[in-house]
Design a protein around this motif. Structure first.
Motif, PDB file in Angstrom:
ATOM      1  N   ASP A   1      46.344 -26.711 -58.632  1.00 23.87           N
ATOM      2  CA  ASP A   1      45.171 -25.835 -58.778  1.00 23.87           C
ATOM      3  C   ASP A   1      44.170 -26.003 -57.632  1.00 23.87           C
ATOM      4  O   ASP A   1      44.136 -27.022 -56.943  1.00 23.87           O
ATOM      5  N   ASP A   2      43.320 -24.969 -57.502  1.00 28.46           N
ATOM      6  CA  ASP A   2      42.059 -25.017 -56.739  1.00 28.46           C
ATOM      7  C   ASP A   2      42.200 -24.824 -55.240  1.00 28.46           C
ATOM      8  O   ASP A   2      41.217 -24.926 -54.513  1.00 28.46           O
TER       9      ASP A   2
ATOM     10  N   HIS B   1      43.581 -18.026 -60.346  1.00 28.89           N
ATOM     11  CA  HIS B   1      42.693 -19.071 -60.902  1.00 28.89           C
ATOM     12  C   HIS B   1      41.233 -18.640 -60.765  1.00 28.89           C
ATOM     13  O   HIS B   1      40.382 -19.468 -60.451  1.00 28.89           O
TER      14      HIS B   1
ATOM     15  N   HIS C   1      35.928 -19.625 -59.558  1.00 27.78           N
ATOM     16  CA  HIS C   1      36.102 -20.843 -60.367  1.00 27.78           C
ATOM     17  C   HIS C   1      34.795 -21.253 -61.072  1.00 27.78           C
ATOM     18  O   HIS C   1      34.288 -22.368 -60.888  1.00 27.78           O
TER      19      HIS C   1
ATOM     20  N   VAL D   1      39.313 -25.136 -65.551  1.00 27.36           N
ATOM     21  CA  VAL D   1      39.371 -26.323 -66.435  1.00 27.36           C
ATOM     22  C   VAL D   1      39.919 -25.998 -67.838  1.00 27.36           C
ATOM     23  O   VAL D   1      39.676 -26.730 -68.787  1.00 27.36           O
TER      24      VAL D   1
HETATM   25 ZN   LIG Z   1      40.556 -25.338 -61.249  1.00 27.85          ZN
END
Ligand SMILES: [Zn+2]
Length: 221
Positions: free
Chosen positions: A70-71, A121, A125, A163
């Motif tokens: 992720d991210d 995602h 965020h 999250v």
């Molecule tokens: Zn994330």
């Protein structure tokens, strides 16, 4: 689904007020606040299925897991992760943040070129406010990232909320965009400033076929 849930919720509130009117205070409190706790649980717990169906594992008869990162994309981490995956002939799904992908589109095409999958995602965020975003903002988080990511690879299939915290309207918002929600089986803990050895031990302790493993690349958000 969201409309049905909302109607049920309002009906229970009305029932609670009726119970209170007739002096059944304890029952009224349970009926009034119980559904709120249920909603909070389903919004805040990543594996909860009550409000939004989401994948927390997958069926397999092989010794394999679903590695998710992720991210990203991130100019420092992503190339190193890609080299590592190549070295081990492993494939992963990168759940990318639209705004970061906008800054580093070449990294997204490199992820795809090397045979990995790109997941959605959100665009910015918004970990702390995603659950209570207005319907317009929820739409923007989904559409802006889609506009960035879609020209850079195959059509998007998977969405992971920041999250793992969901939104009341997420099921409908994903369905109309052809996306499905994926959370995880194992949280690696790599974003908790743990040593690599601790992260490795934590993952290995829980690893089993069909598990979805959550890891991160890029600065924390
Ligand atoms: Zn994330």
């Amino acid at each position: 689904m969201a409309r049905r849930t909302l109607i049920t919720l309002l009906a229970l509130k009305a029932l609670a007020l009726t119970l209170a009117w007739f002096g059944h205070w304890a029952a009224a409190a349970v009926v009034f606040f119980g559904p709120d706790l249920w909603i909070l649980y389903n919004l805040l717990v990543p594996s909860a299925q009550g409000l939004c169906r989401n994948f927390t594992r997958f069926e397999t008869d092989r010794s394999e897991i679903w590695l998710t990162i992720d991210d990203g994309p991130d100019p420092d981490d992503t190339p190193r992760i890609l080299e590592l995956l190549d070295r081990h002939q492993a494939r992963a799904t990168f759940f990318l943040i639209g705004r970061r992908a906008q800054r580093h589109p070449a990294l997204v095409t490199e992820i795809v070129r090397r045979g990995h999958e790109v997941g959605h995602h959100t665009h910015t965020h918004p970990a702390g406010s995603f659950w209570c975003a207005s319907p317009a903002r929820l739409g923007r988080e989904l559409d802006e990232a889609t506009q960035v990511l879609t020209p850079l690879g195959p059509p998007l299939r998977w969405f992971r909320p920041p999250v793992g915290i969901k939104h009341f309207l997420l099921p409908h918002a994903l369905a109309v965009r052809g996306l499905q929600c994926v959370t995880w089986t194992i949280r690696s803990g790599d974003c908790l400033s743990r040593s690599p050895e601790t992260v490795q031990a934590n993952v290995l302790r829980q690893l089993h076929p069909g598990a979805i493993l959550l890891m991160h690349g890029g600065p924390s958000v």
